[in-house]
Design a protein around this motif. Structure first.
Motif, PDB file in Angstrom:
ATOM      1  N   ARG A  97       4.928  -4.226   5.372  1.00  0.00           N
ATOM      2  CA  ARG A  97       4.362  -3.254   5.512  1.00  0.00           C
ATOM      3  C   ARG A  97       3.931  -2.870   5.418  1.00  0.00           C
ATOM      4  O   ARG A  97       3.260  -2.928   4.280  1.00  0.00           O
ATOM      5  CB  ARG A  97       5.625  -1.870   5.612  1.00  0.00           C
ATOM      6  CG  ARG A  97       7.235  -1.852   5.770  1.00  0.00           C
ATOM      7  CD  ARG A  97       8.281  -0.931   5.811  1.00  0.00           C
ATOM      8  NE  ARG A  97       8.835  -0.874   6.220  1.00  0.00           N
ATOM      9  CZ  ARG A  97      10.049  -1.817   6.288  1.00  0.00           C
ATOM     10  NH1 ARG A  97      10.240  -2.113   4.752  1.00  0.00           N
ATOM     11  NH2 ARG A  97      11.130  -1.218   6.947  1.00  0.00           N
ATOM     12  N   GLY A  98       2.359  -2.886   6.445  1.00  0.00           N
ATOM     13  CA  GLY A  98       1.122  -2.569   6.199  1.00  0.00           C
ATOM     14  C   GLY A  98      -0.147  -4.408   6.839  1.00  0.00           C
ATOM     15  O   GLY A  98       0.811  -4.480   7.833  1.00  0.00           O
ATOM     16  N   ALA A  99      -0.935  -4.065   6.288  1.00  0.00           N
ATOM     17  CA  ALA A  99      -2.053  -4.854   6.573  1.00  0.00           C
ATOM     18  C   ALA A  99      -1.739  -6.334   7.228  1.00  0.00           C
ATOM     19  O   ALA A  99      -1.259  -6.640   5.918  1.00  0.00           O
ATOM     20  CB  ALA A  99      -3.579  -4.412   6.584  1.00  0.00           C
ATOM     21  N   PRO A 100      -1.866  -7.557   7.635  1.00  0.00           N
ATOM     22  CA  PRO A 100      -1.819  -8.566   7.875  1.00  0.00           C
ATOM     23  C   PRO A 100      -2.711  -9.462   6.469  1.00  0.00           C
ATOM     24  O   PRO A 100      -1.933  -9.762   5.690  1.00  0.00           O
ATOM     25  CB  PRO A 100      -2.434  -9.295   8.830  1.00  0.00           C
ATOM     26  CG  PRO A 100      -2.809  -8.280   9.939  1.00  0.00           C
ATOM     27  CD  PRO A 100      -2.261  -6.848   9.267  1.00  0.00           C
ATOM     28  N   ASP A 101      -3.614  -8.779   5.451  1.00  0.00           N
ATOM     29  CA  ASP A 101      -4.449  -9.505   4.913  1.00  0.00           C
ATOM     30  C   ASP A 101      -2.849  -8.961   3.041  1.00  0.00           C
ATOM     31  O   ASP A 101      -3.648 -10.174   2.642  1.00  0.00           O
ATOM     32  CB  ASP A 101      -5.284  -8.441   3.829  1.00  0.00           C
ATOM     33  CG  ASP A 101      -5.318  -7.352   4.482  1.00  0.00           C
ATOM     34  OD1 ASP A 101      -4.029  -6.511   4.038  1.00  0.00           O
ATOM     35  OD2 ASP A 101      -6.416  -6.408   3.403  1.00  0.00           O
ATOM     36  N   GLY A 102      -2.140  -8.609   3.331  1.00  0.00           N
ATOM     37  CA  GLY A 102      -1.167  -8.881   2.428  1.00  0.00           C
ATOM     38  C   GLY A 102      -0.321  -9.518   2.799  1.00  0.00           C
ATOM     39  O   GLY A 102       0.980  -9.606   2.022  1.00  0.00           O
ATOM     40  N   LYS A 151       0.118   0.620   9.095  1.00  0.00           N
ATOM     41  CA  LYS A 151       1.502   1.328   8.979  1.00  0.00           C
ATOM     42  C   LYS A 151       2.169  -0.340  10.001  1.00  0.00           C
ATOM     43  O   LYS A 151       3.624  -0.305  10.139  1.00  0.00           O
ATOM     44  CB  LYS A 151       1.443   2.548  10.472  1.00  0.00           C
ATOM     45  CG  LYS A 151       1.503   4.267   9.826  1.00  0.00           C
ATOM     46  CD  LYS A 151       1.235   4.818  10.675  1.00  0.00           C
ATOM     47  CE  LYS A 151       0.778   5.764   9.779  1.00  0.00           C
ATOM     48  NZ  LYS A 151       0.911   7.250  10.920  1.00  0.00           N
ATOM     49  N   TRP A 152       2.170  -1.053   9.725  1.00  0.00           N
ATOM     50  CA  TRP A 152       2.220  -2.273  10.790  1.00  0.00           C
ATOM     51  C   TRP A 152       3.273  -2.680  10.271  1.00  0.00           C
ATOM     52  O   TRP A 152       3.154  -2.981   9.033  1.00  0.00           O
ATOM     53  CB  TRP A 152       1.018  -4.116  10.747  1.00  0.00           C
ATOM     54  CG  TRP A 152      -0.267  -3.168  12.271  1.00  0.00           C
ATOM     55  CD1 TRP A 152      -0.052  -2.137  12.897  1.00  0.00           C
ATOM     56  CD2 TRP A 152      -0.553  -3.463  12.579  1.00  0.00           C
ATOM     57  NE1 TRP A 152      -0.914  -1.472  13.491  1.00  0.00           N
ATOM     58  CE2 TRP A 152      -1.722  -3.361  13.807  1.00  0.00           C
ATOM     59  CE3 TRP A 152      -1.343  -5.128  12.095  1.00  0.00           C
ATOM     60  CZ2 TRP A 152      -2.722  -3.478  13.746  1.00  0.00           C
ATOM     61  CZ3 TRP A 152      -2.709  -5.443  12.356  1.00  0.00           C
ATOM     62  CH2 TRP A 152      -3.398  -5.402  13.690  1.00  0.00           C
ATOM     63  N   GLU A 153       4.137  -4.043  10.685  1.00  0.00           N
ATOM     64  CA  GLU A 153       5.534  -4.110  10.072  1.00  0.00           C
ATOM     65  C   GLU A 153       5.761  -5.295  11.241  1.00  0.00           C
ATOM     66  O   GLU A 153       5.627  -5.818  12.330  1.00  0.00           O
ATOM     67  CB  GLU A 153       6.929  -3.168  10.732  1.00  0.00           C
ATOM     68  CG  GLU A 153       7.391  -1.795   9.688  1.00  0.00           C
ATOM     69  CD  GLU A 153       8.549  -1.707  10.099  1.00  0.00           C
ATOM     70  OE1 GLU A 153       9.027  -1.742  10.704  1.00  0.00           O
ATOM     71  OE2 GLU A 153       8.745  -0.119   9.709  1.00  0.00           O
ATOM     72  N   THR A 154       6.294  -6.607  10.325  1.00  0.00           N
ATOM     73  CA  THR A 154       5.397  -7.906  10.140  1.00  0.00           C
ATOM     74  C   THR A 154       6.913  -8.183   9.370  1.00  0.00           C
ATOM     75  O   THR A 154       7.163  -8.407   7.968  1.00  0.00           O
ATOM     76  CB  THR A 154       4.783  -9.200   9.507  1.00  0.00           C
ATOM     77  OG1 THR A 154       3.412  -7.945  10.204  1.00  0.00           O
ATOM     78  CG2 THR A 154       4.460  -9.977   9.822  1.00  0.00           C
ATOM     79  N   ASP A 155       8.132  -9.303  10.212  1.00  0.00           N
ATOM     80  CA  ASP A 155       9.366 -10.071   9.841  1.00  0.00           C
ATOM     81  C   ASP A 155       8.735 -10.853   9.360  1.00  0.00           C
ATOM     82  O   ASP A 155       8.296 -11.801   9.960  1.00  0.00           O
ATOM     83  CB  ASP A 155      10.556  -9.655  10.575  1.00  0.00           C
ATOM     84  CG  ASP A 155      10.898  -8.396  10.898  1.00  0.00           C
ATOM     85  OD1 ASP A 155      10.532  -7.387   9.599  1.00  0.00           O
ATOM     86  OD2 ASP A 155      11.276  -8.216  11.880  1.00  0.00           O
ATOM     87  N   LEU A 156       9.234 -11.276   8.005  1.00  0.00           N
ATOM     88  CA  LEU A 156       9.058 -13.027   7.702  1.00  0.00           C
ATOM     89  C   LEU A 156      10.523 -13.658   8.446  1.00  0.00           C
ATOM     90  O   LEU A 156      11.136 -13.106   6.883  1.00  0.00           O
ATOM     91  CB  LEU A 156       7.854 -13.325   5.691  1.00  0.00           C
ATOM     92  CG  LEU A 156       6.948 -12.066   6.095  1.00  0.00           C
ATOM     93  CD1 LEU A 156       6.859 -12.024   4.255  1.00  0.00           C
ATOM     94  CD2 LEU A 156       5.681 -13.022   6.963  1.00  0.00           C
ATOM     95  N   TYR A 157      10.502 -14.402   7.953  1.00  0.00           N
ATOM     96  CA  TYR A 157      11.869 -15.482   8.581  1.00  0.00           C
ATOM     97  C   TYR A 157      11.425 -17.060   7.501  1.00  0.00           C
ATOM     98  O   TYR A 157      10.594 -17.621   8.037  1.00  0.00           O
ATOM     99  CB  TYR A 157      11.915 -15.838   9.391  1.00  0.00           C
ATOM    100  CG  TYR A 157      12.688 -14.888  10.077  1.00  0.00           C
ATOM    101  CD1 TYR A 157      13.761 -13.988  10.314  1.00  0.00           C
ATOM    102  CD2 TYR A 157      11.894 -13.869  11.087  1.00  0.00           C
ATOM    103  CE1 TYR A 157      14.049 -13.067  10.808  1.00  0.00           C
ATOM    104  CE2 TYR A 157      11.982 -13.024  11.616  1.00  0.00           C
ATOM    105  CZ  TYR A 157      13.687 -12.081  11.407  1.00  0.00           C
ATOM    106  OH  TYR A 157      14.310 -11.056  12.419  1.00  0.00           O
ATOM    107  N   PHE A 158      12.108 -17.677   6.828  1.00  0.00           N
ATOM    108  CA  PHE A 158      12.226 -19.114   6.142  1.00  0.00           C
ATOM    109  C   PHE A 158      13.160 -19.444   6.366  1.00  0.00           C
ATOM    110  O   PHE A 158      14.283 -18.929   6.143  1.00  0.00           O
ATOM    111  CB  PHE A 158      11.945 -18.746   4.862  1.00  0.00           C
ATOM    112  CG  PHE A 158      10.464 -17.742   4.477  1.00  0.00           C
ATOM    113  CD1 PHE A 158       9.381 -18.913   3.535  1.00  0.00           C
ATOM    114  CD2 PHE A 158      10.578 -16.569   4.590  1.00  0.00           C
ATOM    115  CE1 PHE A 158       8.104 -18.115   3.758  1.00  0.00           C
ATOM    116  CE2 PHE A 158       9.177 -16.115   4.241  1.00  0.00           C
ATOM    117  CZ  PHE A 158       8.398 -17.445   3.925  1.00  0.00           C
TER     118      PHE A 158
END
Length: 162
Positions: A97-102, A151-158
């Protein structure tokens, strides 16, 4: 805390490039181009757009990535684009949750967690870097709807070894 999830095979249309970190933004802009081309053909995306990391060069000197949009069935967009499938299987999933720089730090946390848990990632090592079968950032938040990157949400999948 990461969780284990099962994913089905996911067809997609994507744009592939090998770039440095500074080139990721240019690749990301292809997502809008792909979505527009799909719309012109009357094709509705079958999910959220994503980045697929294929090869992480030595010392992260280069990245072979794809900007992709899921589709229900293969779609031909021309020679600049690929039709492919993210393979199904068992994946570790974590949400940033947060900006792409994270995102790089969030991915590192998942990899550290996996090392501590004895997870076996579906990846291999070659002269040109670390090759991944399934490593994704799925962008669940549309920046046109929510412009506040915090407020952005990005799911990480491995993907795990079968």
């Amino acid at each position: 805390m990461p969780s284990l999830v099962d994913r089905e095979d996911q067809p997609y249309v994507g744009y592939r490039a090998t770039v440095g970190f500074d080139g990721l933004r240019e690749v990301a802009h292809r997502l809008a181009v792909i979505a527009g081309a799909l719309g012109e053909r009357g094709v509705t995306p079958a999910g959220a757009p994503f980045f697929r990391y294929l090869v992480l060069g030595p010392g992260m000197s280069s990245l072979t990535v794809e900007a992709g949009v899921p589709v229900a069935a293969p779609v031909e967009l021309g020679e600049d684009y690929v039709d492919d499938v993210v393979p199904g299987g068992k994946y570790v999933k974590a949400t940033h949750r947060g900006a792409p720089d994270g995102l790089a730090a969030a991915a590192a946390e998942v990899l550290e967690w996996g090392a501590a848990e004895g997870v076996r990632w579906d990846r291999s090592q070659a002269a040109d870097g670390e090759h991944w079968t399934g490593r994704l950032e799925v962008y669940r938040t549309d920046p046109r709807v929510e412009p506040d990157a915090t407020k952005w949400e990005t799911d990480l999948y491995f993907r795990l070894v079968d």
